[in-house]
Motif scaffolding. Structure first.
Motif, short mmCIF file in Angstrom:
data_model
loop_
_atom_site.label_atom_id
_atom_site.label_comp_id
_atom_site.label_asym_id
_atom_site.label_seq_id
_atom_site.Cartn_x
_atom_site.Cartn_y
_atom_site.Cartn_z
N UNK A 14 -76.80 -10.18 4.38
CA UNK A 14 -76.78 -9.75 2.99
C UNK A 14 -75.35 -9.59 2.50
N UNK A 15 -74.87 -10.53 1.65
CA UNK A 15 -73.50 -10.42 1.14
C UNK A 15 -73.40 -9.33 0.07
N UNK A 16 -72.23 -8.71 -0.01
CA UNK A 16 -72.01 -7.71 -1.04
C UNK A 16 -70.54 -7.72 -1.47
N UNK A 17 -70.32 -7.27 -2.69
CA UNK A 17 -68.99 -7.06 -3.25
C UNK A 17 -69.04 -5.71 -3.95
N UNK A 18 -68.03 -4.90 -3.71
CA UNK A 18 -68.05 -3.55 -4.27
C UNK A 18 -66.63 -3.12 -4.61
N UNK A 23 -56.32 4.83 -5.86
CA UNK A 23 -55.43 5.78 -6.54
C UNK A 23 -55.21 5.39 -8.00
N UNK A 24 -54.95 6.40 -8.82
CA UNK A 24 -54.55 6.25 -10.21
C UNK A 24 -55.51 5.37 -11.02
N UNK A 25 -56.79 5.51 -10.78
CA UNK A 25 -57.78 4.79 -11.56
C UNK A 25 -57.94 3.33 -11.22
N UNK A 26 -57.28 2.87 -10.18
CA UNK A 26 -57.41 1.48 -9.76
C UNK A 26 -58.58 1.34 -8.78
N UNK A 27 -58.89 0.08 -8.47
CA UNK A 27 -59.99 -0.20 -7.55
C UNK A 27 -59.53 -1.16 -6.47
N UNK A 28 -60.16 -1.03 -5.31
CA UNK A 28 -59.93 -1.95 -4.22
C UNK A 28 -61.25 -2.69 -3.99
N UNK A 29 -61.19 -4.01 -3.98
CA UNK A 29 -62.39 -4.82 -3.83
C UNK A 29 -62.76 -4.94 -2.35
N UNK A 30 -64.00 -4.61 -2.04
CA UNK A 30 -64.51 -4.73 -0.68
C UNK A 30 -65.62 -5.77 -0.68
N UNK A 31 -65.45 -6.81 0.14
CA UNK A 31 -66.48 -7.84 0.29
C UNK A 31 -66.89 -7.88 1.76
N UNK A 32 -68.15 -8.10 1.98
CA UNK A 32 -68.63 -8.19 3.35
C UNK A 32 -70.02 -8.79 3.40
N UNK A 33 -70.51 -8.91 4.60
CA UNK A 33 -71.88 -9.37 4.83
C UNK A 33 -72.52 -8.42 5.83
N UNK A 34 -73.58 -7.78 5.40
CA UNK A 34 -74.33 -6.91 6.31
C UNK A 34 -75.20 -7.81 7.17
N UNK A 35 -74.98 -7.78 8.48
CA UNK A 35 -75.74 -8.65 9.38
C UNK A 35 -77.23 -8.37 9.31
N UNK A 36 -77.59 -7.08 9.33
CA UNK A 36 -79.01 -6.74 9.33
C UNK A 36 -79.23 -5.31 8.85
N UNK A 37 -80.21 -5.15 8.00
CA UNK A 37 -80.72 -3.84 7.59
C UNK A 37 -82.21 -3.89 7.84
N UNK A 38 -82.75 -2.86 8.47
CA UNK A 38 -84.20 -2.83 8.61
C UNK A 38 -84.74 -1.46 8.28
#
Length: 111
Positions: A14-18, A23-38
């Motif tokens: 399951x790919x995701x971007x978040x 700091x100071x109202x900025x954002x850091x982009x996190x992308x990943x792939x969850x191998x498995x959720x059950x």
């Protein structure tokens, strides 16, 4: 494997971007792939697969401690992000190590 077979629902790769607040109202982009959720017994479990060579560890505790150091932060971030995106509660984080077919439960960290 048995837990996956008995799960109510299984989500794989399951790919995701978040956007994580920084700091100071900025954002850091996190992308990943969850191998498995059950989903089992009304709760979610996050599983990440790893190919690390682990045959050199002398005890299960030493192996577990090392995997927590290597991957604890990653899985805790994934957990928090997926809970936010999917509006779910993840009760458990597991690593499945292909070398030795071992499953390690990771501890929750403050992220």
């Amino acid at each position: 494997g048995k837990r996956l077979q008995q799960a109510d629902q299984v989500l794989r790769e399951m790919p995701f971007t978040y956007a994580l607040p920084a700091e100071q109202g900025e954002f850091q982009l996190l992308q990943g792939i969850a191998d498995c959720l059950f989903h089992e017994d009304g709760e979610w479990v996050l599983v990440d697969y790893k190919t690390d060579q682990v045959s050199g560890f002398h005890s299960e505790k030493a192996l577990s401690n090392e995997m927590q150091k290597r991957y604890g932060t990653q899985l805790n971030l994934y957990k928090n992000v997926l809970q936010s995106i999917l509006a779910i509660e993840i009760k458990e984080m597991l690593l499945y190590l292909f070398d030795g077919a071992k499953t390690i439960r990771l501890q929750e960290e403050l992220v």
